[in-house]
Structure formats: structure tokens, C-alpha cells
Design an enzyme around this catalytic site. Structure first.
Site, PDB file in Angstrom:
ATOM      1  N   GLU A 239      36.067 111.079  47.075  1.00 28.92           N
ATOM      2  CA  GLU A 239      37.429 112.133  46.533  1.00 28.92           C
ATOM      3  C   GLU A 239      36.470 113.077  45.388  1.00 28.92           C
ATOM      4  O   GLU A 239      35.305 112.732  44.660  1.00 28.92           O
ATOM      5  CB  GLU A 239      37.524 111.081  44.888  1.00 28.92           C
ATOM      6  CG  GLU A 239      39.047 111.885  44.905  1.00 28.92           C
ATOM      7  CD  GLU A 239      39.802 110.875  43.866  1.00 28.92           C
ATOM      8  OE1 GLU A 239      39.315 109.305  43.727  1.00 28.92           O
ATOM      9  OE2 GLU A 239      40.678 111.721  42.154  1.00 28.92           O
ATOM     10  N   LYS A 371      39.954  88.874  43.422  1.00 30.55           N
ATOM     11  CA  LYS A 371      40.553  90.258  43.810  1.00 30.55           C
ATOM     12  C   LYS A 371      42.294  90.018  44.194  1.00 30.55           C
ATOM     13  O   LYS A 371      42.712  90.670  45.291  1.00 30.55           O
ATOM     14  CB  LYS A 371      39.783  89.738  45.368  1.00 30.55           C
ATOM     15  CG  LYS A 371      38.247  89.959  46.282  1.00 30.55           C
ATOM     16  CD  LYS A 371      38.392  90.140  47.052  1.00 30.55           C
ATOM     17  CE  LYS A 371      36.249  89.636  47.349  1.00 30.55           C
ATOM     18  NZ  LYS A 371      36.030  89.057  48.739  1.00 30.55           N
ATOM     19  N   ASP A 447      31.349  93.980  45.782  1.00 28.99           N
ATOM     20  CA  ASP A 447      32.448  93.968  46.605  1.00 28.99           C
ATOM     21  C   ASP A 447      32.489  94.142  46.334  1.00 28.99           C
ATOM     22  O   ASP A 447      33.792  94.363  45.759  1.00 28.99           O
ATOM     23  CB  ASP A 447      32.453  92.101  46.553  1.00 28.99           C
ATOM     24  CG  ASP A 447      33.607  92.481  48.031  1.00 28.99           C
ATOM     25  OD1 ASP A 447      34.269  92.554  48.475  1.00 28.99           O
ATOM     26  OD2 ASP A 447      33.496  90.527  47.809  1.00 28.99           O
ATOM     27  N   HIS A 545      40.554 119.912  40.304  1.00 26.74           N
ATOM     28  CA  HIS A 545      41.420 119.463  41.185  1.00 26.74           C
ATOM     29  C   HIS A 545      40.923 120.399  42.310  1.00 26.74           C
ATOM     30  O   HIS A 545      40.598 120.189  43.316  1.00 26.74           O
ATOM     31  CB  HIS A 545      42.597 118.669  41.201  1.00 26.74           C
ATOM     32  CG  HIS A 545      42.198 117.417  41.027  1.00 26.74           C
ATOM     33  ND1 HIS A 545      41.763 116.153  41.736  1.00 26.74           N
ATOM     34  CD2 HIS A 545      41.416 116.415  39.591  1.00 26.74           C
ATOM     35  CE1 HIS A 545      41.279 114.840  41.673  1.00 26.74           C
ATOM     36  NE2 HIS A 545      41.267 114.871  40.473  1.00 26.74           N
TER      37      HIS A 545
END
Ligand code: ADP
Length: 560
Positions: A239, A371, A447, A545
Site C-alpha cells: 500500500e 486472532k 504471525d 494517496h
């Protein structure tokens, strides 16, 4: 083709485990032997036993007739040579598997004598496919052989998952699996690289059935001036703007004298769920666990499987007949899920003796909570709980961020606090903590799925020094990071950890490296929050952006 055939060394499988792939039946003629394998074996077996029988008869006759044994006829000489030849063949064919399985058994027994955890690490390495052997000295294989194996994988005769074990060559296994996949799906994997990756390093620990690897660019931002030290932070992202924006945040923090961080708490959690015949029995165990005089017994059980996992607390919650026990422990420099799970298993085994009517439903009952967004992590913390703060000077806000204290404070209140409350946020009282957390997690081998709770963050902004300067802080209760174990061992990720000076286990103080990594994550989030909030406040967000996150290429053409 029989993958156990003798002539091809590269194809000789590792010692078989009972669960390994079914043996392909119906052996065809091998490359080196003119006859089918079972026929050749039968021939040599027959030859061996018949000449042995013949020689024994001749021996008996010689003893009876008092003929010296060393006087041999031509037929006896031929028989002796045939015996030796068939013995060598049979030894070569069946002896190698025997020796391999003997060596494997011997080395497994040796590892069992080593400290359980240390042994586990080394065993991983033992099972890996010689990653240190350079490609050019790995025996070359003919493409005809590979072609045959690809064919067997496509037909399902050889399971794709068993290729590494059957071939003993990780890269070749990946190449064959990839080819089989392309044929089965009729889709090309062109663009997904195969070369340039050590597939031995991920075997049995990071990824199963690899067919290549995805490339993610790593950018650097910094220096981050944190607690008087400077860090260059690696960020893996696709990104645009994220690295540039964090870098701008670092610049502002540096110009204002740096940031300060504190680790409030450090403990990984695992919460099994157990069921009893009645709620009162579940409560009985809860009271037992809550009683401080029982803690040492539980800790002794918990700690016995690791040199690093040390039980800190057990927090209980009841739902009818079911009891959820949230065990929390320190884990040294490891993120700690394996360690805490092993410790919990020890305690459950102990409790089972004390409470025979306890039914263990699951090692994880989601009260952990791993998670998944959960208030328990937001309130109690999980992994490292960190707070990081900085005072940004008025002139820096003006020069670097083109905004003011009052604008930022108001925006933070309306967006990160009130706006998130309106949205019913859980731990999401920030602008984009997860952008920075994910990028650092991917670069350093964490992770990425734990980004869910690791990105919990409340960003606070306040005017200080008579309203001239900005006090900004991020409070992150559940940053789950490690510098040893899992993906941190892989070459690229380990290089990024090294860049930060936190690679591997801390030699001075176990846990120091992982705690420093958590502080760096928090410091980087602080910079990301400052920069994005300033961009929104000054109306630069869309412009930047458009500059960094939009390709000037004609995307429709790329797509087609
Ligand atoms: P996790 O528990 O995060 O899944 P692993 O079990 O994969 O981590 O890796 C941790 C391993 O590293 C353990 O076997 C442990 O004994 C070893 N180790 C060596 N030094 C340290 C240290 N300083 N902190 C934590 N673990 C360490």
C-alpha cells in the site's frame, strides 16, 4: 514408475513412516534394469539360495570324501561368484533402507535425550532438506524422471503433500508440485517465483505444500528516536503512502526530541474450556484455581515443559457447567503460543487427576483470545501491553505536518474517540494502527493473523505547554510479537529483525528483544497516527494517496 526403485539415488525416499503415502503398485521396468523390479529381485533371490544350497551340498561331499575344501571345480567357482554377486545386489537393495531407518531411529533416540525444547528446534533442522547444500551440487535429475512423477501426482498416485518426504529434495518437490498444479488447474503460475527461496527452511514449520513464494516489497522508515535510541524500521507493504507517511511521523518525532515507551505487561495467554456434570462442580474448580495457596502447585506443573514459560496468573470464567481458564505466562523472546499451550496441557493433566469428572473440551476455548476481536484482550491485554508518547513541538507541527495543535486535538476527539464509539469499536480507537502493525509484522516474520488484536490501540492527543505543543500517545494492550520461533527464523525476516537489533533470543535477558520489538511497533504506530491525522487535518490525504498510491499506468490494459 515405482518411486522406491534402486537406480535413481535422487528418488530414494526418506525412511518411511507408517502414515506415509501408499506405495505405488505395479512396478514398471526401471531405467537401469532391463526387467521389472519384482522380477529382478526374484531372480537374485532364487540365484542366491540355489547356489548357496549347491555349495553346501558340495561342501558335504568334500567332507565325506576327504577332499580339501580349497580345491574347487569350475562349476563351484562359478557358484561362489554368483553367490557373491547376488548377495551384493540384495544387500544394496534392501540394506540401504534398513541402514537409513536404523540411523533415523538412532538420531531420534539421541534427540529424546536432549532437553525437550532445545531438541525440538534441532529436530526441525534435522528434518529439513539440507538447505545448506547449494543447488549446483544437488544431483541433477533428468526431466524424464520429473515428468513421470508429475504424472503420478496428477493421477493422484503420489499425494502432493508427500513429495518432500518421497524425494528428499525440497526444491525439486516444489517444482514438481507446481507443475502438477498447473496441469490440474490449467492455470499458469507464471509470475509466482520458484527460484531464490530456501524451501528446506520452511519444511514442517512454516508452510505446507509450497508452490512458490509471494514477493512483498520492504521499505524502510526512520530513524525512529525512541527512548534515546535510533531505529530504522523495515515495513513490508504493497500500500503506497504507508512507509512515506510513517517516515514523516518519525521525522516529526525526531525533531521534537523523540518518543518514550513503556511495557506495562508481558504475558501470552491460552484458555482451555472444560465441562463438568454440574455448574457447582465447575465452580469448585474455579475456587481451587482462584485460591492463591494453590498457585505454586499450578505453576510447577505449568513451567515444567519450558525454560522460558513462567505462569503468571489463571483467570476463570463460568458459563453454566463449563469453565474457561485463561492461563497467562511470560515466554522469553518467543511470541509464545506453543509454549503456553504446552504448559496448559501439563496443568490439565494434573487437574484431571484431581477432578476425574472434568471433561476437557478444547485446549482453546476462545477466552484466550487468539486472532479474533475480543474485549478480553483489549481490557486485560495479551502479549505485550505498551504505551508510547511524544510531545510534538508547535513549530514541528507547522513545518513538517502543516497543521496545528488545536486542529489535531479536535480531529482526534471527533474521529478516533467519538467516531469509533459511534461505530461501536472494539480496540479501534485509532486512525490506522493496523497498517503499521501489519507492515512490521510481515517484514519481521510475526504471525500476520495476530494483527487483529495486536492493532488494538487508543490514540490520545492533548494540548500541553499552554496549548503550544501536542502530547500524543498510543496505548496498545495486546502486541503479540516474538524474535525467535515461527517465521522469524526465515532468512528475509531474520534480516529485518537484525536491522532493528532484535534478532533471535536476547543473550542478556530473555524477553528483552521481543519487548523492544513491541516498543518499536508502538513507536511506529505513534508516528503513523501523527502523520495520518495531520494529513487528514490539513486536507492532504487524498492528494498524497493520488501521488503515492495510484499508478500512472493504464490499469485496464495491465488487467487485460
Ligand atoms: P512459540 O511459542 O512462539 O510458538 P516456538 O515454540 O516456535 O515459539 O519457539 C520458541 C523456541 O525457542 C523454544 O523451543 C525455546 O526453548 C527456544 N528459545 C531459545 N531461547 C529463547 C528465548 N530467549 N525466549 C524464548 N524462547 C527461546
Amino acid at each position: 514408475m515405482d518411486v522406491r526403485r534402486r537406480p535413481s539415488k535422487a528418488l530414494r525416499p526418506a525412511p518411511k513412516e507408517p502414515s506415509s503415502a501408499p506405495e505405488p503398485t505395479g512396478a514398471k521396468a526401471s531405467d537401469a534394469l532391463p526387467l521389472p523390479l519384482y522380477f529382478t529381485n526374484a531372480l537374485f533371490f532364487t540365484l542366491f539360495f540355489s547356489v548357496a544350497y549347491y555349495l553346501l551340498l558340495r561342501w558335504r561331499d568334500k567332507i565325506r570324501n576327504s577332499v580339501p575344501l580349497h580345491v574347487v571345480t569350475f562349476s563351484e567357482l562359478a557358484a561362489i561368484l554368483s553367490l557373491i554377486a547376488s548377495f551384493i545386489y540384495l544387500l544394496g537393495f534392501f540394506g540401504i533402507d534398513f541402514v537409513q531407518s536404523f540411523i533415523a531411529r538412532a538420531s531420534n533416540e539421541a534427540w529424546d535425550l536432549v532437553d525437550e525444547e532445545e531438541g525440538e528446534d534441532h529436530r526441525h533442522r534435522l528434518m529439513a532438506c539440507s538447505p545448506s547444500i547449494p543447488d549446483h551440487i544437488i544431483p541433477a535429475v533428468s526431466s524424464a524422471e520429473d515428468e513421470e512423477i508429475v504424472d503420478l501426482v496428477v493421477k493422484g498416485t503420489i499425494p502432493s503433500y508427500a513429495l518432500e518426504e518421497q524425494l528428499g529434495d525440497c526444491k525439486r518437490a516444489v517444482r514438481i508440485r507446481r507443475e502438477a498444479l498447473q496441469r490440474i488447474t490449467r492455470r499458469s503460475l507464471q509470475g509466482l517465483p520458484l527460484d531464490g527461496f530456501d524451501y528446506g527452511s520452511i519444511l514442517k514449520q512454516c508452510c505446507e505444500m509450497p508452490v512458490g513464494y509471494v514477493q512483498i516489497p520492504v521499505g524502510i522508515a526512520g530513524p525512529l528516536l525512541l527512548d534515546s535510541f535510533e531505529y530504522i524500521v523495515p515495513m513490508a507493504t504493497t500500500e503506497g503512502c504507508i512507509v512515506a507517511s510513517t517516515n514523516r511521523g518519525f521525522k516529526g518525532i525526531y525533531a521534537s526530541g523523540g518518543a518514550t515507551s513503556t511495557i506495562l505487561r508481558d504475558g501470552m495467554t491460552r484458555a482451555p474450556v472444560v465441562r463438568f456434570p454440574s455448574a457447582s462442580r465447575a465452580c469448585h474448580l474455579k475456587f481451587f484455581l482462584d485460591n492463591p495457596s494453590n498457585f505454586q502447585t499450578l505453576a510447577d506443573e505449568f513451567n515444567k515443559s519450558s525454560n522460558f514459560a513462567r505462569l503468571q496468573s489463571v483467570q476463570c470464567s463460568i458459563a453454566g457447567k463449563n469453565l474457561y481458564m485463561r492461563f497467562s505466562c511470560t515466554t522469553g523472546d518467543a511470541m509464545g503460543m506453543n509454549m503456553v499451550s504446552k504448559g496448559v496441557e501439563n496443568v490439565l493433566a494434573y487437574l484431571r487427576n484431581e477432578y476425574p469428572d472434568m471433561d476437557i473440551i478444547s485446549i482453546s476455548g476462545n477466552f484466550c483470545s487468539d486472532k479474533k476481536p475480543a474485549a478480553i484482550n483489549w481490557i486485560e491485554g495479551r502479549g505485550k501491553s505498551a504505551v508510547c508518547e511524544a510531545v510534538i513541538k508547535e513549530e514541528v507541527l507547522k513545518k513538517v505536518f502543516r497543521t496545528s495543535v488545536a486542529t489535531l486535538v479536535e480531529l482526534n476527539m471527533l474521529k478516533n474517540l467519538a467516531g469509533s464509539a459511534v461505530a461501536g469499536a472494539l480496540g479501534g480507537f485509532n486512525a490506522h494502527a493496523s497498517n503499521i502493525v501489519s507492515a512490521i509484522f510481515i517484514a519481521t516474520g510475526q504471525d500476520p493473523a495476530q494483527n487483529v488484536e495486536s492493532s488494538h490501540c487508543i490514540t490520545m492527543m492533548e494540548a500541553v505547554n499552554d496549548g503550544k505543543d501536542l502530547h500524543i500517545s498510543v496505548t496498545m494492550p495486546s502486541i503479540e510479537v516474538g524474535t525467535i520461533g515461527g517465521g522469524t527464523q526465515l532468512a528475509s525476516q531474520s534480516a529485518c529483525l537484525d536491522l532493528l537489533g532484535v534478532k533471535g533470543a536476547s543473550k542478556e535477558l530473555p524477553g528483552a528483544n521481543s519487548r523492544l520489538l513491541a516498543k518499536i511497533v508502538a513507536g511506529s504506530v505513534l508516528a503513523g497516527e501523527l502523520s495520518l491525522m495531520a494529513a487528514i487535518a490539513s486536507g492532504q490525504l487524498v492528494q498524497s494517496h493520488m501521488k503515492y498510491n495510484r499508478s500512472t499506468k493504464d490499469v485496464s490494459k495491465v488487467g487485460s
